[in-house]
Design an enzyme around this catalytic site. Sequence first.
Site, PDB file in Angstrom:
ATOM      1  N   LEU A  92       0.823  -1.224   0.000  1.00 20.79           N
ATOM      2  CA  LEU A  92       0.000   0.000   0.000  1.00 20.79           C
ATOM      3  C   LEU A  92       0.852   1.266   0.000  1.00 20.79           C
ATOM      4  CD1 LEU A  92      -2.702  -1.020   2.649  1.00 20.79           C
ATOM      5  CD2 LEU A  92      -2.571  -1.575   0.219  1.00 20.79           C
ATOM      6  N   ARG A 129      -8.510  10.097   6.241  1.00 19.11           N
ATOM      7  CA  ARG A 129      -7.929  10.577   4.995  1.00 19.11           C
ATOM      8  C   ARG A 129      -6.956  11.717   5.299  1.00 19.11           C
ATOM      9  NH1 ARG A 129      -6.518   9.361  -0.176  1.00 19.11           N
ATOM     10  NH2 ARG A 129      -8.167   9.799  -1.669  1.00 19.11           N
ATOM     11  N   GLU A 155      -6.717   6.372 -11.104  1.00 25.48           N
ATOM     12  CA  GLU A 155      -5.987   7.478 -11.739  1.00 25.48           C
ATOM     13  C   GLU A 155      -5.312   6.978 -13.029  1.00 25.48           C
ATOM     14  OE1 GLU A 155      -6.083  10.646 -10.700  1.00 25.48           O
ATOM     15  OE2 GLU A 155      -4.429  11.535 -11.800  1.00 25.48           O
ATOM     16  N   SER A 173       1.386   9.117  -2.710  1.00 22.27           N
ATOM     17  CA  SER A 173       0.014   8.899  -3.181  1.00 22.27           C
ATOM     18  C   SER A 173      -0.734  10.173  -3.560  1.00 22.27           C
ATOM     19  CB  SER A 173      -0.773   8.152  -2.103  1.00 22.27           C
ATOM     20  OG  SER A 173      -1.103   9.041  -1.050  1.00 22.27           O
ATOM     21  N   SER A 177      -4.659   1.980  -9.198  1.00 23.39           N
ATOM     22  CA  SER A 177      -5.519   3.158  -8.984  1.00 23.39           C
ATOM     23  C   SER A 177      -6.339   3.520 -10.219  1.00 23.39           C
ATOM     24  CB  SER A 177      -4.623   4.346  -8.635  1.00 23.39           C
ATOM     25  OG  SER A 177      -5.324   5.555  -8.775  1.00 23.39           O
ATOM     26  N   TYR A 192       1.950  10.661 -11.120  1.00 28.18           N
ATOM     27  CA  TYR A 192       1.447   9.609 -10.217  1.00 28.18           C
ATOM     28  C   TYR A 192       0.724   8.522 -11.024  1.00 28.18           C
ATOM     29  CZ  TYR A 192      -1.732   7.301  -6.937  1.00 28.18           C
ATOM     30  OH  TYR A 192      -2.452   6.355  -6.237  1.00 28.18           O
TER      31      TYR A 192
HETATM   32  P1  NAP Z   1      -1.562   7.401   2.235  1.00 23.75           P
HETATM   33  O1  NAP Z   1      -2.533   7.645   3.344  1.00 23.75           O
HETATM   34  O2  NAP Z   1      -0.919   8.547   1.552  1.00 23.75           O
HETATM   35  O3  NAP Z   1      -0.430   6.426   2.815  1.00 23.75           O
HETATM   36  C1  NAP Z   1       0.758   6.201   2.102  1.00 23.75           C
HETATM   37  C2  NAP Z   1       1.663   5.310   2.932  1.00 23.75           C
HETATM   38  O4  NAP Z   1       2.868   5.047   2.187  1.00 23.75           O
HETATM   39  C3  NAP Z   1       2.115   5.923   4.276  1.00 23.75           C
HETATM   40  O5  NAP Z   1       2.083   4.921   5.259  1.00 23.75           O
HETATM   41  C4  NAP Z   1       3.547   6.339   3.990  1.00 23.75           C
HETATM   42  O6  NAP Z   1       4.383   6.358   5.134  1.00 23.75           O
HETATM   43  C5  NAP Z   1       3.987   5.204   3.057  1.00 23.75           C
HETATM   44  N1  NAP Z   1       5.188   5.517   2.292  1.00 23.75           N
HETATM   45  C6  NAP Z   1       5.391   6.549   1.433  1.00 23.75           C
HETATM   46  N2  NAP Z   1       6.629   6.489   0.910  1.00 23.75           N
HETATM   47  C7  NAP Z   1       7.239   5.410   1.452  1.00 23.75           C
HETATM   48  C8  NAP Z   1       8.515   4.828   1.326  1.00 23.75           C
HETATM   49  N3  NAP Z   1       9.437   5.354   0.525  1.00 23.75           N
HETATM   50  N4  NAP Z   1       8.790   3.699   2.021  1.00 23.75           N
HETATM   51  C9  NAP Z   1       7.872   3.146   2.831  1.00 23.75           C
HETATM   52  N5  NAP Z   1       6.648   3.679   3.024  1.00 23.75           N
HETATM   53  C10 NAP Z   1       6.330   4.788   2.331  1.00 23.75           C
HETATM   54  O7  NAP Z   1      -2.266   6.517   1.078  1.00 23.75           O
HETATM   55  P2  NAP Z   1      -3.631   5.687   1.114  1.00 23.75           P
HETATM   56  O8  NAP Z   1      -4.754   6.594   0.757  1.00 23.75           O
HETATM   57  O9  NAP Z   1      -3.695   4.867   2.344  1.00 23.75           O
HETATM   58  O10 NAP Z   1      -3.427   4.753  -0.162  1.00 23.75           O
HETATM   59  C11 NAP Z   1      -2.797   3.486  -0.046  1.00 23.75           C
HETATM   60  C12 NAP Z   1      -2.327   3.040  -1.418  1.00 23.75           C
HETATM   61  O11 NAP Z   1      -3.441   2.922  -2.305  1.00 23.75           O
HETATM   62  C13 NAP Z   1      -1.350   3.977  -2.114  1.00 23.75           C
HETATM   63  O12 NAP Z   1      -0.453   3.197  -2.875  1.00 23.75           O
HETATM   64  C14 NAP Z   1      -2.237   4.800  -3.035  1.00 23.75           C
HETATM   65  O13 NAP Z   1      -1.485   5.309  -4.109  1.00 23.75           O
HETATM   66  C15 NAP Z   1      -3.234   3.738  -3.455  1.00 23.75           C
HETATM   67  N6  NAP Z   1      -4.563   4.204  -3.836  1.00 23.75           N
HETATM   68  C16 NAP Z   1      -5.261   4.998  -2.985  1.00 23.75           C
HETATM   69  C17 NAP Z   1      -6.563   5.385  -3.323  1.00 23.75           C
HETATM   70  C18 NAP Z   1      -7.374   6.261  -2.395  1.00 23.75           C
HETATM   71  O14 NAP Z   1      -8.382   6.810  -2.867  1.00 23.75           O
HETATM   72  N7  NAP Z   1      -7.017   6.360  -1.118  1.00 23.75           N
HETATM   73  C19 NAP Z   1      -7.115   4.946  -4.539  1.00 23.75           C
HETATM   74  C20 NAP Z   1      -6.369   4.122  -5.357  1.00 23.75           C
HETATM   75  C21 NAP Z   1      -5.093   3.735  -5.002  1.00 23.75           C
HETATM   76  P3  NAP Z   1       4.551   7.675   6.045  1.00 23.75           P
HETATM   77  O15 NAP Z   1       3.402   7.652   7.004  1.00 23.75           O
HETATM   78  O16 NAP Z   1       5.877   7.442   6.683  1.00 23.75           O
HETATM   79  O17 NAP Z   1       4.513   8.864   5.124  1.00 23.75           O
HETATM   80  N1  GDD Z   2      -6.445  17.799  -3.325  1.00 24.76           N
HETATM   81  C1  GDD Z   2      -7.263  18.742  -3.807  1.00 24.76           C
HETATM   82  N2  GDD Z   2      -7.280  19.978  -3.198  1.00 24.76           N
HETATM   83  N3  GDD Z   2      -8.034  18.451  -4.866  1.00 24.76           N
HETATM   84  C2  GDD Z   2      -8.888  19.418  -5.314  1.00 24.76           C
HETATM   85  C3  GDD Z   2      -8.961  20.674  -4.725  1.00 24.76           C
HETATM   86  C4  GDD Z   2      -8.115  20.972  -3.622  1.00 24.76           C
HETATM   87  O1  GDD Z   2      -8.115  22.061  -3.063  1.00 24.76           O
HETATM   88  N4  GDD Z   2      -9.911  21.388  -5.380  1.00 24.76           N
HETATM   89  C5  GDD Z   2     -10.403  20.610  -6.340  1.00 24.76           C
HETATM   90  N5  GDD Z   2      -9.776  19.402  -6.312  1.00 24.76           N
HETATM   91  C6  GDD Z   2     -10.018  18.297  -7.243  1.00 24.76           C
HETATM   92  C7  GDD Z   2      -8.743  17.763  -7.907  1.00 24.76           C
HETATM   93  O2  GDD Z   2      -8.370  18.612  -8.996  1.00 24.76           O
HETATM   94  C8  GDD Z   2      -9.243  16.394  -8.357  1.00 24.76           C
HETATM   95  O3  GDD Z   2      -9.902  16.499  -9.597  1.00 24.76           O
HETATM   96  C9  GDD Z   2     -10.260  15.998  -7.284  1.00 24.76           C
HETATM   97  O4  GDD Z   2     -10.537  17.195  -6.536  1.00 24.76           O
HETATM   98  C10 GDD Z   2      -9.790  14.915  -6.332  1.00 24.76           C
HETATM   99  O5  GDD Z   2      -8.503  15.270  -5.829  1.00 24.76           O
HETATM  100  P1  GDD Z   2      -7.822  14.452  -4.640  1.00 24.76           P
HETATM  101  O6  GDD Z   2      -8.747  14.359  -3.482  1.00 24.76           O
HETATM  102  O7  GDD Z   2      -6.487  15.059  -4.415  1.00 24.76           O
HETATM  103  O8  GDD Z   2      -7.717  12.966  -5.204  1.00 24.76           O
HETATM  104  P2  GDD Z   2      -7.236  12.394  -6.621  1.00 24.76           P
HETATM  105  O9  GDD Z   2      -8.450  11.917  -7.341  1.00 24.76           O
HETATM  106  O10 GDD Z   2      -6.343  13.330  -7.323  1.00 24.76           O
HETATM  107  O11 GDD Z   2      -6.336  11.160  -6.170  1.00 24.76           O
HETATM  108  C11 GDD Z   2      -6.797  10.237  -5.174  1.00 24.76           C
HETATM  109  O12 GDD Z   2      -7.518   9.200  -5.790  1.00 24.76           O
HETATM  110  C12 GDD Z   2      -6.729   8.348  -6.651  1.00 24.76           C
HETATM  111  C13 GDD Z   2      -7.691   7.299  -7.219  1.00 24.76           C
HETATM  112  O13 GDD Z   2      -8.352   7.824  -8.336  1.00 24.76           O
HETATM  113  C14 GDD Z   2      -5.564   9.737  -4.399  1.00 24.76           C
HETATM  114  O14 GDD Z   2      -6.000   9.008  -3.271  1.00 24.76           O
HETATM  115  C15 GDD Z   2      -4.711   8.821  -5.251  1.00 24.76           C
HETATM  116  O15 GDD Z   2      -3.679   8.234  -4.447  1.00 24.76           O
HETATM  117  C16 GDD Z   2      -5.612   7.730  -5.830  1.00 24.76           C
HETATM  118  O16 GDD Z   2      -4.883   6.825  -6.625  1.00 24.76           O
END
Ligand code: NAP
Ligand code: GDD
Length: 325
Positions: free
Chosen positions: A78, A182, A125, A82, A123, A147
């Site tokens: 994970l 989050r 994305e 991100s 993802s 990303y």
């Molecule tokens: P997050 O809250 O940003 O957590 C990222 C984790 O990665 C943290 O524990 C961070 O550690 C660790 N990390 C970053 N760089 C590292 C490194 N060099 N070595 C070891 N650990 C490292 O992300 P999340 O939302 O839980 O997402 C989990 C995964 O799912 C990610 O790969 C993300 O890209 C993917 N994903 C997320 C979503 C979403 O909507 N949340 C959707 C699709 C895919 P620290 O605490 O030390 O910074």
């Molecule tokens: N962060 C952020 N901040 N986003 C904004 C803002 C702001 O002030 N205003 C508008 N947005 C819009 C971004 O341009 C984007 O279109 C949308 O809100 C969602 O942004 P994020 O919440 O930053 O998420 P993300 O969709 O770019 O990425 C997340 O989802 C991916 C899966 O589709 C992350 O969790 C990624 O790690 C993950 O893979």
Amino acid sequence: MPKALITGITGQDGSYLAEALLQKGYDVVGMVRRSSTVNYERIAHIQGSIEFVNGDLLDQVSLIDAIKIHEPDEIYNLAAQSFVQTSFGQPVLTGETTALSVTRMLDAIRIVNPQIRFYQASSSEMFGKVAEVPQTESTPFYPRSPYGVAKVYGHWITVNYRESYNLHASSGILFNHESPRRGLEFVTRKISYGAASIKLGLEEKLSLGNLDAKRDWGFAGDYVEAMWKMLQQEEPDDYVICSGMTHSVREFCDLAFSHLELNYEDHVVVDEQFFRPAEVDLLVGDYGKAKNVLSWEPSTSFKDLVTMMVEADLALLEGRLKGLA
Ligand code: NAP
Ligand code: GDD
């Protein structure tokens, strides 16, 4: 007892996955990287039940050692850089961490024990400028950020190691999933925290970027269950995990502020600094395969998700204010 190694355990998904696996009776090992202050906030309540191992995705030897020492049956990868916005400013770091490190982990598994089952956090994305609506496992990728490009690499190297070395390696193509845990920089949490701050008189305005972007938002707690289910299948495979519904950032604002009896139009200001060089305009997935094969379905509605996040931030800030009084 089965043993799972989770990278990214200090992150949002890592904390929910660790909780879920502990409840299923797993021994959970969390890989943590060195930082100058401890950042176990999201896992403080289960910290005593987790074994920790030091390691960094950028350091191959630390991954090999973690696997040799702890002998996991399953690895959930994970960890990543991100945040999409940061990937434009730090594209090389994002590539090293989010793309190449997947190969480091897969090689560590191949070298130490190829029987280990592997989950890669892919993802939505990767779909970027979407080729079709809704997006499925067969929709072509067209990433729109460093990303997204890095995640496409991570995805395909997982497929490649599965096919080349017969590893049980699966990718979950997860659409946006959120929770009270989050990170504050992501738009949903920025809105729930911002709205709660305004309600309590701590702020007056909330600066956001593109309000018209649309995302398929679900609850992180639901989505980690799908990760586990993927690794329990006889055959490894890739699955889209999503809610199947799409909403704009504007709709998220409207619901969050309305829940606090506020009008978002009185408080939200659009600020160019939060726009991205290239945007993903619309994401909406189809979780049909996950439903059929994994018997997985989301259980939290968009409205319930927004309410949960706003209520949690209101309680958090009220608690802080009481602490100051
Ligand atoms: P997050 O809250 O940003 O957590 C990222 C984790 O990665 C943290 O524990 C961070 O550690 C660790 N990390 C970053 N760089 C590292 C490194 N060099 N070595 C070891 N650990 C490292 O992300 P999340 O939302 O839980 O997402 C989990 C995964 O799912 C990610 O790969 C993300 O890209 C993917 N994903 C997320 C979503 C979403 O909507 N949340 C959707 C699709 C895919 P620290 O605490 O030390 O910074
Ligand atoms: N962060 C952020 N901040 N986003 C904004 C803002 C702001 O002030 N205003 C508008 N947005 C819009 C971004 O341009 C984007 O279109 C949308 O809100 C969602 O942004 P994020 O919440 O930053 O998420 P993300 O969709 O770019 O990425 C997340 O989802 C991916 C899966 O589709 C992350 O969790 C990624 O790690 C993950 O893979």
